[in-house]
Every structure is written in structure tokens, then in C-alpha cells.
Design a protein around this motif. Structure first.
Motif, PDB file in Angstrom:
ATOM      1  N   UNK A   1      31.633  25.387  45.320  1.00 51.39           N
ATOM      2  CA  UNK A   1      30.887  26.451  46.028  1.00 51.39           C
ATOM      3  C   UNK A   1      31.350  27.846  45.618  1.00 51.39           C
ATOM      4  N   UNK A   2      30.982  28.225  44.415  1.00 56.93           N
ATOM      5  CA  UNK A   2      31.428  29.510  43.879  1.00 56.93           C
ATOM      6  C   UNK A   2      30.642  30.676  44.479  1.00 56.93           C
ATOM      7  N   UNK A   3      31.330  31.766  44.712  1.00 55.13           N
ATOM      8  CA  UNK A   3      30.653  33.018  45.037  1.00 55.13           C
ATOM      9  C   UNK A   3      30.085  33.586  43.736  1.00 55.13           C
ATOM     10  N   UNK A   4      29.327  34.671  43.843  1.00 57.09           N
ATOM     11  CA  UNK A   4      28.810  35.302  42.632  1.00 57.09           C
ATOM     12  C   UNK A   4      29.975  35.746  41.739  1.00 57.09           C
TER      13      UNK A   4
ATOM     14  N   UNK B   1      30.883  34.504  37.905  1.00 59.11           N
ATOM     15  CA  UNK B   1      31.151  35.445  36.810  1.00 59.11           C
ATOM     16  C   UNK B   1      32.502  35.142  36.183  1.00 59.11           C
ATOM     17  N   UNK B   2      33.468  34.835  37.023  1.00 58.14           N
ATOM     18  CA  UNK B   2      34.830  34.572  36.548  1.00 58.14           C
ATOM     19  C   UNK B   2      34.877  33.305  35.684  1.00 58.14           C
ATOM     20  N   UNK B   3      34.164  32.269  36.105  1.00 59.42           N
ATOM     21  CA  UNK B   3      34.132  31.011  35.343  1.00 59.42           C
ATOM     22  C   UNK B   3      33.497  31.241  33.972  1.00 59.42           C
TER      23      UNK B   3
ATOM     24  N   UNK C   1      41.286  30.880  41.066  1.00 60.50           N
ATOM     25  CA  UNK C   1      41.695  31.167  42.444  1.00 60.50           C
ATOM     26  C   UNK C   1      42.293  32.564  42.442  1.00 60.50           C
ATOM     27  N   UNK C   2      42.096  33.262  43.539  1.00 57.20           N
ATOM     28  CA  UNK C   2      42.442  34.679  43.580  1.00 57.20           C
ATOM     29  C   UNK C   2      43.774  34.905  44.300  1.00 57.20           C
ATOM     30  N   UNK C   3      44.196  36.139  44.331  1.00 52.57           N
ATOM     31  CA  UNK C   3      45.431  36.462  45.051  1.00 52.57           C
ATOM     32  C   UNK C   3      45.217  36.438  46.564  1.00 52.57           C
TER      33      UNK C   3
ATOM     34  N   UNK D   1      37.334  35.087  47.820  1.00 48.55           N
ATOM     35  CA  UNK D   1      36.899  35.867  46.650  1.00 48.55           C
ATOM     36  C   UNK D   1      36.029  35.012  45.728  1.00 48.55           C
ATOM     37  N   UNK D   2      36.455  33.780  45.472  1.00 44.89           N
ATOM     38  CA  UNK D   2      35.759  32.956  44.481  1.00 44.89           C
ATOM     39  C   UNK D   2      34.968  31.789  45.076  1.00 44.89           C
TER      40      UNK D   2
END
Lengths: 141, 269
Positions: B63-66, B70-72, B176-178, B207-208
């Protein structure tokens, strides 16, 4: 030195092969190797560095088409080498060696070491034999 | 015989029963000891758990956010067609990736009452879970790929919350984010005559990901072997010394740099 190069296409070798392919993929930028094929090369060791994160070797190989040249091979980490049965100084410069490799996809020399035989001793990752490309019951992880 | 000694004798079975019940209760409340070296669990029929790395390998439907999407996509471009990954450059896997035993290396648990230390063979990568009241103050925690892990016992399950991570991705590019937190559970059981440790983890990262992501459960079985020392960065250092040694032997200026080491390495590829 006359060197034989023969291509052995190996069918699915079961769980052990899958495991060790996964091990290779875990550490290496392994996309350049074709793990669906196995090729046995024979030559003379010029360098053999069992290191982390992966091993590399330089072997002088010869065939009728391209003559004699040095080729570079990658392999598993030092940890996997020792667990597969490698012992310190098993391979020395000048040794004759047979290596079963997953060849490069681009057809150039080089590949990923899947098994090797040197001085009568064999080390096979996932139980693969360098002579046949098949899994052997004697080889251990 | 007086009544008093007789009464005391009558009490003995009762007291003994209480003591025994207390001992049993204490034994049952004792947390398990995870100490040992483990490998990937294999079911009796010889089947493994399948390849898993980080979030369990490439998993469709995360379930990725926008920003996550983008990060992937960005990571796919950065890794390129040869699929570069950090392990090739001796980077730590971090948490949770190291817990999935990428490459099928063994992992060691060393348990003390107030700390569980976990060492993955690759890179000798180490994480520490602080148990109970002895904790590093939040403002003094240095963010890292392992994060900061605080644990407590819920019965025989060690429940851990990992925070203070740095922005990163697992082996297959799942980010994964901070801001991420990882809720982990460690438990021990006997299976097929072996000590088996079960690891569960869920990542919450606003975030992600739009929803928490639960990793595939991992099981480890006690391993009858040893952790092998795993130097990685020192190989690069040795190669720099080799280059300088060659210069010294050749009577040239001894000035090889780490960039020269990478040139040699790239020439090998």
C-alpha cells in the motif's frame, strides 16, 4: 595448455540450487549471470581470492577460437566458501582447476562460480558437481 | 505431645503446596532464553520458507503512498539494469532486512536480562534490543539503519518497538522512511525436536505506506555450527594497501586513493 570448454544445460536442480542462487542474488549484482545455464571451464589459477562480500578469481583459459587469455570469475562470500568445504590455501596460484560457472549473459569470458575441482578436491555450492553440472549427494553445504 | 507441634505438622503439607505452586508460577513466568546461533528453519519435508529479503522479496500490492511509488521507481532507476544493491558495497542490511537472513547466513542471539543482542553473520551486523527500564533517552538516540529498539515481555513473547531509523530501502527496493516504526515479536517453541524462534514484524510508515505492512513471518532453528567472522570493508582497505605496495615496489609515488581501488574493481566487472 589445452583447455576444454563445454556447455552443460542443467534443468532445475531443486531446492539447494534455488537456495544458493538466492544467496548469490542476496549479495551480488548478479543480473549479468545466467543461472539457467552451467558451463565448465578448465584452466590455470592466476589469482584466487576468497573474500567478502564475494570471491573473485583469475584463471588462464584456452580454446581454439580465442586462444589463451585471462578470465575473471566471481563467487560466493568467504563464509559460504568455508561452509561448502573450502579450506585455507586449498587453491594456489598455478593450480589446474575446473570450475562450473553460471556464464555471463553477454557471452564474454567470466561467470559466477557454482562449483570447482582442484587437486582432486571438489567444492560445490548447493551440491553441484563441476564435472557434470548435476547435484551430487556427496557435496555438502 | 502438645497441641502446638501437632498444629505445625498439620501445616507442613499446606505450606509445601504453596511453595511448589509458587515455584511453578515463577518458572512459568520466566522469559525464554533466545541465546544461541540460528539458521533458516526448514520444515521436516525439507522445504524452506522461500526466498525472503527485507519485506519478503518483491511483493505486489504494497500500500504505497504517492511518495512511496515515486521512491520505488526512482530506486529502480538508481539500481540500474545490473540491480546494484548495498550488500555489494558492504553496507549493512539494517532492520528489518537483516532479520530475514538474506543470503541464508546464520544469526546469533545473546540474551541478558536487560538486553538482547543480535548479530547477523554478514558484516557482523549487530543490533541491540534494550529490555525494561534501562533505555537511552530519546534525544540521545543516533538514527541508524538498525534503529533504536526497546523491548518488554508480554508473557513469554518479547515485544519490541524499533524507531529512530534512517530513510533507506530493503534489498529489493521497498522503502522505509525515518518516520517508520517497526513492531516486532519474538517467541520460542519446540518443533520437530528443535528450538525454533519465530519472528514477526509490522512496519508503520506514514511517508511511504498508507497502511501498516506486515512482513512474512520468519522462523529460525537452532544451528549446530558457528558464526564465521565476516570482514567486508577491510577487504577494500587491503586492496588500497596492495595498490600502494605495488607503487612502492615500482619506485613510484605512494599515492593510490580509494577511487583507484574502485577503478580496479570496476575493471573486474
Amino acid at each position: 595448455m589445452r583447455t576444454h570448454m563445454k556447455t552443460i544445460v542443467v534443468a532445475a536442480c531443486g531446492f539447494a540450487l534455488a537456495l544458493f542462487t538466492a544467496a548469490a542474488m542476496a549479495h551480488h549484482s548478479a543480473a549479468q549471470f545466467d543461472f539457467g545455464q552451467r558451463v565448465t571451464i578448465e584452466g590455470v589459477v592466476k589469482e584466487f581470492n576468497v573474500t567478502n562480500p564475494h570471491t573473485w578469481a583469475v584463471v588462464s583459459i584456452t580454446d581454439a577460437k580465442r586462444g589463451t587469455r585471462d578470465a575473471q570469475y566471481e563467487g560466493h562470500s568467504a563464509s559460504h566458501f568455508y561452509r561448502a568445504g573450502y579450506t585455507r590455501d586449498m587453491v594456489k596460484v598455478g593450480d589446474k582447476i575446473a570450475i562450473l560457472i553460471a556464464p555471463r549473459r553477454d557471452g564474454e569470458d567470466g561467470g559466477f562460480i557454482q562449483a570447482f575441482t582442484v587437486n582432486g578436491k571438489t567444492v560445490g555450492f548447493g551440491g553441484l558437481s563441476p564435472e557434470t553440472g548435476q547435484r551430487t549427494s556427496a557435496a555438502s553445504q | 505431645m502438645s497441641k502446638a507441634p501437632r498444629a505445625r505438622r498439620a501445616l507442613i503439607p499446606t505450606v509445601a503446596a504453596f511453595v511448589c505452586a509458587g515455584v511453578i508460577a515463577i518458572a512459568e513466568a520466566q522469559p525464554p532464553d533466545f541465546t544461541g546461533v540460528y539458521e533458516t528453519y526448514r520444515a521436516p519435508q525439507g522445504q524452506g520458507q522461500g526466498r525472503a529479503s527485507g519485506f519478503g522479496g518483491p511483493r505486489a500490492g504494497l500500500p504505497l503512498t504517492e511518495e512511496g511509488k515515486r521512491r520505488v521507481e526512482e530506486y529502480g532507476v538508481l539500481a540500474g539494469p545490473t540491480r546494484l544493491n548495498g550488500a555489494t558495497f558492504c553496507a549493512d542490511y539494517g532492520v528489518p532486512t537483516m532479520m530475514t537472513l538474506p543470503g541464508a547466513y546464520p544469526i546469533e542471539f545473546i540474551q541478558k536480562p536487560n538486553q538482547l543482542t543480535i548479530i547477523y553473520e554478514v558484516n557482523n551486523e549487530t543490533r541491540r534490543i534494550y529490555i525494561g527500564d534501562r533505555q537511552v533517552e530519546p534525544e540521545k538516540r543516533l538514527p541508524s539503519r538498525a534503529g533504536y529498539s526497546a523491548g518488554h515481555w508480554e508473557g513469554k513473547v518479547l515485544v519490541v518497538k524499533t524507531t529512530d531509523l534512517v530513510d533507506a530501502q530493503d534489498q529489493t527496493g521497498n522503502p522505509y522512511s525515518d518516520q517508520a516504526t517497526i513492531d516486532e515479536r519474538f517467541s520460542l517453541e519446540e518443533a520437530n525436536g528443535k528450538k525454533v524462534l519465530t519472528y514477526q514484524a509490522t512496519i508503520t510508515d506514514p511517508v511511504y505506506y498508507t497502511a501498516p505492512v506486515t512482513l512474512p513471518e520468519r522462523k529460525y532453528q537452532l544451528y549446530d555450527g558457528f558464526i564465521i567472522p565476516y570482514g567486508c570493508q577491510d577487504e577494500i582497505w587491503s586492496e588500497l594497501l596492495d595498490l600502494r605496495r605495488d607503487q612502492l615496489k615500482a619506485g613510484k609515488p605512494v599515492d593510490a586513493r580509494m577511487s583507484d581501488v574502485y577503478k580496479v574493481r570496476e575493471a573486474r566487472e
